[in-house]
Design an enzyme around this catalytic site. Structure first.
Site: not given
Length: 188
Positions: A61, A103, A151, A126, A130
């Site tokens: 990623a 998330d 995180w 971002y 995603k």
């Protein structure tokens, strides 16, 4: 069982390799960007076709959240097009694809934990890249699993937990943002 891992050098990829090395009943091929550029559809098809995995795990990623605002094309190429290429290749050989997401696909205003059925509303490039990757995977391969992390931390690479531990050794007090809530995800 044969597993292909894309993104072997990231936090999640390195932990996956560590875990799979102990398994004797399966074969795995873990590749980093140097060996597998997920944005190269021809290369993805060739490697997947030759290895014939039962499962493809996409741990690759573009993760520079703030830089994605200036590098939106690059973020989308890696986070949308790359997963799409892997999903198409998985579908061609009837494999399952496990795609690691984030998330950041949500708006971040909920005071409760998000669930997979909550409405997505990414607030930055971002998160949008995603989410586009999730949608591309779901459209390209019916046999998919999308995992949303937050995180990410682990023994390898840079992350919030390691930074806080390092700073705590050298400073009397720490200043951190107080407007974010998250559930750290162990890369392993």
């Amino acid at each position: 069982m044969k597993i292909l891992i894309a993104g072997k050098n990231g936090q999640v990829g390195r932990c996956l390799v560590d875990l799979l090395e102990a398994q004797t009943e399966l074969t795995f091929l873990a590749l980093g960007r140097e060996e597998l550029d997920i944005t190269d559809e021809i290369q993805v098809d060739k490697i997947v076709s030759e290895f014939q995995p039962n499962i493809i795990i996409n741990a690759a990623a573009y993760t520079a959240v703030d830089k994605a605002e200036q590098e939106c094309d690059l973020a989308n190429t890696i986070n949308r097009d790359g997963p799409c290429n892997l999903a198409h290749a998985a579908n061609k050989i009837n494999a399952v694809i496990i795609h690691i997401s984030t998330d950041y696909v949500f708006d971040g205003v909920s005071t409760e934990s998000y669930t997979e059925s909550d409405v997505t509303a990414p607030q930055g490039e971002y998160g949008r890249s995603k989410l586009a990757g999730e949608q591309a995977v779901a459209q390209a391969c019916p046999k998919h699993i999308i995992l949303r992390t937050a995180w990410v931390f682990g023994e390898h690479g840079n992350n919030f937990v390691k930074t806080m531990l390092r700073l705590a050794k050298t400073r009397e007090s720490l200043g951190v943002v107080a407007d974010q809530f998250g559930g750290p995800t162990y890369a392993g």
